[in-house]
Design an enzyme around this catalytic site. Structure first.
Site, short mmCIF file in Angstrom:
data_model
loop_
_atom_site.label_atom_id
_atom_site.label_comp_id
_atom_site.label_asym_id
_atom_site.label_seq_id
_atom_site.Cartn_x
_atom_site.Cartn_y
_atom_site.Cartn_z
N GLY A 253 0.73 -1.31 -0.07
CA GLY A 253 0.08 0.07 0.06
C GLY A 253 0.92 1.18 0.01
O GLY A 253 0.00 2.24 0.04
N GLU A 291 4.79 -6.32 1.95
CA GLU A 291 4.11 -6.80 0.48
C GLU A 291 4.04 -5.41 -0.45
O GLU A 291 3.07 -5.34 -1.00
CB GLU A 291 2.75 -7.52 0.69
CG GLU A 291 2.93 -8.73 1.67
CD GLU A 291 1.53 -9.16 1.57
OE1 GLU A 291 0.48 -8.46 1.55
OE2 GLU A 291 1.27 -10.38 1.94
N PRO A 292 5.11 -4.90 -0.73
CA PRO A 292 4.97 -3.48 -1.59
C PRO A 292 4.95 -3.85 -2.88
O PRO A 292 5.63 -4.96 -3.57
CB PRO A 292 6.33 -3.08 -1.36
CG PRO A 292 7.37 -3.90 -0.90
CD PRO A 292 6.49 -4.96 -0.33
N ARG A 294 3.27 -1.39 -5.60
CA ARG A 294 3.07 0.12 -6.36
C ARG A 294 4.28 1.02 -5.90
O ARG A 294 5.04 1.49 -7.02
CB ARG A 294 2.01 0.81 -5.64
CG ARG A 294 1.73 2.01 -6.58
CD ARG A 294 0.61 2.88 -6.02
NE ARG A 294 -0.60 2.02 -5.41
CZ ARG A 294 -1.62 1.96 -6.22
NH1 ARG A 294 -1.84 2.75 -7.44
NH2 ARG A 294 -2.70 1.27 -5.74
N TYR A 334 -10.67 4.03 -11.37
CA TYR A 334 -10.58 4.68 -10.08
C TYR A 334 -10.67 6.16 -9.97
O TYR A 334 -10.26 6.91 -9.20
CB TYR A 334 -9.18 4.25 -9.24
CG TYR A 334 -8.92 2.83 -9.39
CD1 TYR A 334 -9.87 1.71 -8.59
CD2 TYR A 334 -7.80 2.29 -9.97
CE1 TYR A 334 -9.59 0.54 -8.84
CE2 TYR A 334 -7.58 0.85 -10.02
CZ TYR A 334 -8.48 0.26 -9.37
OH TYR A 334 -8.34 -1.36 -9.34
N CYS A 375 -15.00 1.71 -27.49
CA CYS A 375 -16.28 1.92 -27.51
C CYS A 375 -17.03 2.28 -26.43
O CYS A 375 -17.80 1.36 -26.11
CB CYS A 375 -17.28 1.20 -28.63
SG CYS A 375 -16.26 1.12 -30.21
N TYR A 404 0.03 -1.88 -11.90
CA TYR A 404 -1.58 -1.80 -12.00
C TYR A 404 -1.60 -1.33 -13.60
O TYR A 404 -2.96 -0.82 -13.66
CB TYR A 404 -2.50 -1.38 -11.26
CG TYR A 404 -2.25 -1.99 -9.66
CD1 TYR A 404 -2.34 -3.12 -9.55
CD2 TYR A 404 -1.31 -1.28 -8.85
CE1 TYR A 404 -2.14 -3.88 -8.30
CE2 TYR A 404 -1.05 -1.69 -7.63
CZ TYR A 404 -1.50 -3.18 -7.19
OH TYR A 404 -0.91 -3.61 -5.98
#
Ligand code: LLP
Length: 444
Positions: A253, A291-292, A294, A334, A375, A404
């Site tokens: 995170g 647990e990185p 990003r 997001y 589309c 991501y």
């Protein structure tokens, strides 16, 4: 921040000109900087060194096997959430004991695979050796019973951490908050206590850890402090009952710099978190896992896309590219911000001091939407953004796209998946070839 910067109006990654990279490899293409990847991994490892953590890179953020190999070479373990990610981690040469397996819906086949009894039909001919992993991160009672059942049947004892939901608001997007009472992840603190009382002494499944992951990205240290403090209380209460928890996985995170200065430095997270845990680690009572995803890989990648057409409609100006929500879905899903800027600009339009922001105070910018060919009205890379003038054929870069980005890309509207290129100094190497139409229909 990273090794993507403008010189003489042209965007470079390390020693290479990205317009040339786009011409050589085509578009859309994800381009990663090896130096940036390495730098971010090392920064985190150094900042948290007093805790001697096992860093388990979160494979979901960017699962390319070549990226995994780079991280394995730096000493990283892997956080996986599926049999497919486990396969990748093993193929990349990750030590099995450095693999943690999370996720709310592990199937019995995936569990058996993680215990070292894989289904070779799914794994295919080039499958690596399937040694048992280090730790399961368990999310529910039924899952725990299933793992215990399979471990017993196969006579393969294993270890697990319980994912505890500390009910902390990580103040991120509603789709990426995971640690509040309303989320599907883990079990709440009250249930966790009973859980450990009931299952801590199972023969084949040693429930000896606590796992938390409160959201992504978490741009402040305070939610970590709150969550860790809560689970340390739980760990102490359990210790008083003779239940030993020797592993604490604090999840991932840690934020990335989508806008300049947006993320905390690794040292800032560590300054808040290390003091909470240091004494327990030094006295040998607790082992820490991170647990990185990003933080390590987001700024290590950009997406290069070519402008196909420019048009005006009503009061709006649209720049239509060959990348869209199928290439990078984060803006659509997001409302995520990515800095979007042409790779070739006049000197007056170089971002001053390399700053990436919603609005740059420069002359001659035009308000526009950068969109893709899909589309769908949600098919945009950015909306209502002031950009330098661009023309058909220009290359546009979507920054901080390493996490991501490719991992959530799809073939929607039957677009083959893009290529991925890894840059190391002046060398560029294709680490995933662009898919062909043959790839599109091959499995049908
Ligand atoms: N550990 C667990 C249990 C996770 O669920 C995640 C991410 C991580 C670690 C790694 O989080 P990171 O360090 O990368 O923030 N697709 C979204 C992000 C979803 C994150 C899912 N879980 C996005 O594009 O923002």
């Amino acid at each position: 921040m990273d090794h993507f910067a403008y010189t003489d109006g042209r965007l470079r990654c390390e020693n290479l000109d990205l317009i040339e990279v786009a011409s050589r490899f085509g578009t859309p293409t994800y381009v990663y900087s090896r130096a940036t990847l390495t730098m971010h991994y090392r920064r985190l490892a150094e900042a948290f060194a007093p805790l001697k953590p096992l860093i388990c890179y979160s494979v979901k953020s960017c699962p390319n096997i070549n990226i995994l190999r780079e991280l394995v070479a730096l000493g990283s373990g892997m956080d996986v959430v599926s049999g497919g990610e486990l396969h990748r981690a093993r193929l990349a040469g990750c030590s099995p004991e450095k693999i943690v397996f999370a996720g709310v819906g592990k199937t019995s086949e995936e569990i058996a695979d993680a215990l070292g009894e894989p289904d070779d039909d799914v794994r295919g001919p080039d499958a690596p050796e399937a040694a048992p992993i280090g730790l399961f991160n368990v999310e529910s009672e039924q899952e725990l019973l299933n793992i215990a059942h399979i471990a017993t049947a196969l006579n393969r004892p294993t270890r697990a951490a319980l994912r505890v939901n500390p009910d902390v608001d990580a103040k991120t997007h509603k789709y990426t908050t995971t640690g509040t009472a309303e989320n599907k992840f883990g079990v709440d603190l009250r249930r966790a206590r009973d859980f450990f009382r009931k299952y801590a002494r199972h023969n084949h499944l040693r429930l000896c850890g606590v796992h938390i992951h409160i959201g992504s990205p978490v741009a402040q240290a305070a939610p970590y402090v709150e969550a860790i403090t809560r689970v340390l209380t739980l760990i102490d209460e359990l210790a008083a009952e003779g239940i030993v928890i020797d592993t604490l996985d604090i999840g991932g995170g840690f934020a990335a710099d989508y806008r300049t200065g947006q993320s905390l430095a690794a040292a800032d997270y560590a300054a808040a978190i290390v003091p909470l845990l240091r004494e327990r680690v030094e006295s040998g009572r607790l082992r820490i896992i991170l647990e990185p995803g990003r933080f390590i890989v987001a700024n290590a990648g950009v997406l290069l896309t070519r402008v196909q057409y420019v048009k005006s409609s009503g009061a709006r100006k649209f720049i239509i590219c060959d990348a869209g929500m199928h290439t990078i879905i984060r803006p659509a899903l997001y409302e995520a911000f990515h800095f979007v800027w042409p790779a070739n600009v006049s000197p007056q339009h170089e971002p001053p001091d390399g700053v990436r922001a919603d609005q740059l105070d420069l002359p001659g910018l035009e308000r526009c939407d950068v969109v893709g060919p899909i589309c769908e009205s949600a098919d945009f890379l950015c909306q209502n953004r002031l950009l330098p003038p661009v023309a058909r054929g220009d290359i546009i870069a979507v920054f901080a796209a390493g996490a991501y980005g490719m991992s959530m890309a799809s073939r929607y509207n039957s677009h083959p998946l893009p290529a991925e290129v890894l840059i190391d100094g002046q060398h560029a190497r294709v680490i995933r070839r662009r898919e062909s139409y043959h790839d599109l229909v091959n499995a049908e």
